[in-house]
Design a protein around this motif. Structure first.
Motif, short mmCIF file in Angstrom:
data_model
loop_
_atom_site.label_atom_id
_atom_site.label_comp_id
_atom_site.label_asym_id
_atom_site.label_seq_id
_atom_site.Cartn_x
_atom_site.Cartn_y
_atom_site.Cartn_z
N TYR A 95 -3.21 1.14 -5.27
CA TYR A 95 -2.38 2.27 -4.87
C TYR A 95 -1.80 2.92 -6.12
CZ TYR A 95 0.57 5.06 -1.85
OH TYR A 95 1.15 6.12 -1.18
N GLN A 104 2.45 13.78 -1.47
CA GLN A 104 1.43 13.01 -2.20
C GLN A 104 1.18 11.66 -1.53
OE1 GLN A 104 3.71 13.14 -5.89
NE2 GLN A 104 1.94 14.12 -6.89
N HIS A 105 2.26 10.99 -1.19
CA HIS A 105 2.14 9.69 -0.54
C HIS A 105 1.48 9.82 0.84
CE1 HIS A 105 4.04 6.87 -3.27
NE2 HIS A 105 5.01 7.75 -3.50
N GLU A 108 -2.25 10.27 0.34
CA GLU A 108 -2.85 9.03 -0.16
C GLU A 108 -2.93 7.97 0.94
OE1 GLU A 108 -4.74 6.46 -2.62
OE2 GLU A 108 -4.22 8.51 -3.20
N ARG A 112 -6.20 6.21 3.04
CA ARG A 112 -6.41 4.76 3.06
C ARG A 112 -6.52 4.24 4.50
NH1 ARG A 112 -5.25 2.05 -1.70
NH2 ARG A 112 -5.04 3.52 -3.41
#
Length: 161
Positions: A95, A104-105, A108, A112
């Motif tokens: 990560y 952004q998180h 991401e 995933r």
């Protein structure tokens, strides 16, 4: 090898399913840890809603991990959730530690979740072809939960204009 306990499955199938379950266990544990990494490092607009959502999604991932581990034991195997095993076997890259913004998180973590869900869908097919419908059903339920949570998390991404 330990004696198998699965009713109706031969030892080879039980071993194949144990390996498949352990591979997916590593992915789910890694995704759980990624969710906490994200949870701890979020900053910016929309923080509190995503922060609280990640507590809920992480709890669901832990339940999936427990269900996978219990199925491994039922098949006569041994679940392996050691950090060294997860780091070695997970399909997920490390990560990123250089992001902070909620958007952004969200991107991401959503990606995933989708990666793990894709792997679970392949596992559904593999388990079904092996004749282990119980394991296929376990993967199906895990896939549904992870898909739904990917959508929940992803819904927090800013809309493109």
């Amino acid at each position: 090898m330990r004696e198998r306990y699965a009713s109706g499955l031969d030892d080879n199938t039980a071993q194949q399913m144990t390996d498949l379950l352990n591979a997916n266990l590593a992915n789910v544990i890694d995704l759980t840890l990624d969710g906490k990494q994200c949870h701890w490092n979020l900053q910016g607009q929309g923080f509190i809603g995503v922060h609280q959502l990640l507590d809920e999604t992480t709890d669901r991932l832990r339940e999936i991990s427990d269900t996978i581990a219990e199925r491994i034991v039922i098949l006569g195997g041994q679940p392996n959730g050691l950090t060294s095993r997860v780091a070695k076997d997970s399909i997920l890259a490390d990560y990123p530690t250089d992001i902070t913004e909620v958007s952004q998180h969200v991107r991401e973590l959503t990606n995933r979740y989708k990666q793990v869900a894709e792997t679970l869908r392949k596992a559904i097919e593999t388990a079904g072809e092996a004749g282990d419908e119980d394991t296929a059903d376990l993967f199906t339920e895990a896939s549904r939960i992870i898909d739904k949570d990917a959508w929940f998390i992803g819904a927090n991404a800013p809309k493109s204009t």
